[in-house]
Design a protein around this motif. Structure first.
Motif, PDB file in Angstrom:
ATOM      1  N   ILE A   8     -10.620   0.598   0.391  1.00  0.00           N
ATOM      2  CA  ILE A   8     -11.365  -0.645   0.172  1.00  0.00           C
ATOM      3  C   ILE A   8     -10.903  -1.312  -1.116  1.00  0.00           C
ATOM      4  O   ILE A   8     -10.722  -2.537  -1.179  1.00  0.00           O
ATOM      5  CB  ILE A   8     -12.869  -0.351   0.137  1.00  0.00           C
ATOM      6  N   THR A   9     -10.697  -0.515  -2.153  1.00  0.00           N
ATOM      7  CA  THR A   9     -10.222  -1.067  -3.437  1.00  0.00           C
ATOM      8  C   THR A   9      -8.888  -1.776  -3.265  1.00  0.00           C
ATOM      9  O   THR A   9      -8.667  -2.857  -3.825  1.00  0.00           O
ATOM     10  CB  THR A   9     -10.077   0.068  -4.473  1.00  0.00           C
ATOM     11  N   GLN A  10      -7.988  -1.174  -2.479  1.00  0.00           N
ATOM     12  CA  GLN A  10      -6.677  -1.779  -2.252  1.00  0.00           C
ATOM     13  C   GLN A  10      -6.801  -3.130  -1.549  1.00  0.00           C
ATOM     14  O   GLN A  10      -6.090  -4.086  -1.868  1.00  0.00           O
ATOM     15  CB  GLN A  10      -5.795  -0.838  -1.437  1.00  0.00           C
ATOM     16  N   VAL A  11      -7.700  -3.238  -0.582  1.00  0.00           N
ATOM     17  CA  VAL A  11      -7.894  -4.498   0.133  1.00  0.00           C
ATOM     18  C   VAL A  11      -8.333  -5.597  -0.841  1.00  0.00           C
ATOM     19  O   VAL A  11      -7.797  -6.715  -0.828  1.00  0.00           O
ATOM     20  CB  VAL A  11      -8.932  -4.327   1.261  1.00  0.00           C
ATOM     21  N   SER A  48       0.829  -1.207   0.000  1.00  0.00           N
ATOM     22  CA  SER A  48       0.000   0.000   0.000  1.00  0.00           C
ATOM     23  C   SER A  48       0.863   1.257   0.000  1.00  0.00           C
ATOM     24  O   SER A  48       0.565   2.231  -0.690  1.00  0.00           O
ATOM     25  CB  SER A  48      -0.914   0.002   1.224  1.00  0.00           C
ATOM     26  N   PHE A  49       1.941   1.224   0.779  1.00  0.00           N
ATOM     27  CA  PHE A  49       2.824   2.380   0.913  1.00  0.00           C
ATOM     28  C   PHE A  49       3.437   2.773  -0.425  1.00  0.00           C
ATOM     29  O   PHE A  49       3.581   3.957  -0.734  1.00  0.00           O
ATOM     30  CB  PHE A  49       3.925   2.064   1.921  1.00  0.00           C
ATOM     31  N   THR A  50       3.829   1.804  -1.228  1.00  0.00           N
ATOM     32  CA  THR A  50       4.536   2.094  -2.474  1.00  0.00           C
ATOM     33  C   THR A  50       3.604   2.507  -3.610  1.00  0.00           C
ATOM     34  O   THR A  50       4.077   2.949  -4.659  1.00  0.00           O
ATOM     35  CB  THR A  50       5.364   0.881  -2.920  1.00  0.00           C
ATOM     36  N   ARG A  51       2.290   2.389  -3.406  1.00  0.00           N
ATOM     37  CA  ARG A  51       1.341   2.852  -4.411  1.00  0.00           C
ATOM     38  C   ARG A  51       1.050   4.330  -4.203  1.00  0.00           C
ATOM     39  O   ARG A  51       1.399   4.923  -3.185  1.00  0.00           O
ATOM     40  CB  ARG A  51       0.050   2.030  -4.347  1.00  0.00           C
ATOM     41  N   ASP A  52       0.361   4.927  -5.187  1.00  0.00           N
ATOM     42  CA  ASP A  52       0.001   6.339  -5.091  1.00  0.00           C
ATOM     43  C   ASP A  52      -1.484   6.551  -4.815  1.00  0.00           C
ATOM     44  O   ASP A  52      -1.930   7.696  -4.730  1.00  0.00           O
ATOM     45  CB  ASP A  52       0.349   7.069  -6.401  1.00  0.00           C
ATOM     46  N   ASP A  53      -2.251   5.464  -4.683  1.00  0.00           N
ATOM     47  CA  ASP A  53      -3.702   5.609  -4.672  1.00  0.00           C
ATOM     48  C   ASP A  53      -4.384   4.889  -3.516  1.00  0.00           C
ATOM     49  O   ASP A  53      -5.512   4.415  -3.640  1.00  0.00           O
ATOM     50  CB  ASP A  53      -4.281   5.079  -5.994  1.00  0.00           C
ATOM     51  N   THR A  54      -3.707   4.777  -2.381  1.00  0.00           N
ATOM     52  CA  THR A  54      -4.318   4.098  -1.255  1.00  0.00           C
ATOM     53  C   THR A  54      -4.302   4.992  -0.013  1.00  0.00           C
ATOM     54  O   THR A  54      -3.559   5.978   0.055  1.00  0.00           O
ATOM     55  CB  THR A  54      -3.585   2.777  -0.902  1.00  0.00           C
ATOM     56  N   ALA A  55      -5.125   4.631   0.967  1.00  0.00           N
ATOM     57  CA  ALA A  55      -5.180   5.406   2.205  1.00  0.00           C
ATOM     58  C   ALA A  55      -3.852   5.357   2.952  1.00  0.00           C
ATOM     59  O   ALA A  55      -3.549   6.257   3.741  1.00  0.00           O
ATOM     60  CB  ALA A  55      -6.299   4.866   3.093  1.00  0.00           C
TER      61      ALA A  55
END
Length: 213
Positions: A94-97, A52-59
């Motif tokens: 939620i999308t990331q999960v 999640s940390f390395t993406r640009d689109d998550t909480a």
């Protein structure tokens, strides 16, 4: 022994800083992260946080996490969220999960998330909420927590928020004492969402007045 506050900078983090930032972020709430994202598996939870940390689109993206940087290293982390920003990031979270776990496992994770919200609800209106606060062990006792709170207070003032808020695990008496010392006031306590996760104390502090120049 005399300790001094290191020279540091506070900024949003970069995706390349995951190796130092993710363990710190995880340490801010290991029981909750392990239960929510790992279903009891610490390594699985940390793997989810790293992804999640390395993406640009998550909480939990790097661009939503602030870091205290000293000599090129991340020595502390924290997250600032208003009611509006938390609501805006709920959907991507939620999308990331579902993207990471797949449908069946994501449903179970989402159900745990609903239960956790009883203990850690979204920020209240007119509050800037602090979370994910962690300081590297070798830099503790040097005033960094005060610097983080002062930084958050300035941001809250710029956003016209009246209060800072945060949650402290009931099991973390030391952190509770430190926040009370920094001017936070205990408002109430919330129950534990699961036997493996402590309940939380909810604290607030009025944003400091600034004299008009």
């Amino acid at each position: 022994m005399t300790t001094t506050t290191p020279d540091f900078d506070i900024r949003r983090l970069d995706a390349t800083e995951y190796e130092s930032a993710v363990p710190l972020l995880f340490s801010s709430g290991p029981e909750a992260f392990t239960w929510l994202y790992g279903n009891g598996d610490k390594l699985r939870a940390m793997s989810f946080l790293a992804n999640s940390f390395t993406r640009d689109d998550t909480a939990l993206s790097h661009n939503n996490i602030w870091g205290v940087i000293s000599e090129g290293s991340v020595i502390a982390t924290f997250i600032l969220a208003s009611k509006a920003s938390a609501e805006a990031l709920a959907g991507p979270g939620i999308t990331q999960v579902f993207r990471y776990y797949g449908f069946s496992a994501a449903l179970a994770c989402s159900w745990r998330g609903i239960r956790l919200e009883r203990s850690l609800p979204a920020p209240k209106p007119d509050c800037l909420h602090l979370s994910g606060i962690a300081v590297d062990a070798q830099f503790r006792g040097r005033g960094l927590l005060r610097e983080i709170v002062n930084f958050a207070d300035q941001k809250a003032y710029e956003m016209a928020c009246s209060n800072l808020s945060l949650d402290v695990a009931k099991s973390n008496a030391l952190a509770m004492a430190m926040y009370l010392h920094l001017g936070f006031v205990h408002q109430y306590s919330r129950p534990a969402p699961h036997k493996s996760v402590p309940g939380f104390h909810y604290l607030t502090r009025m944003v400091l007045d600034r004299d008009e120049e």
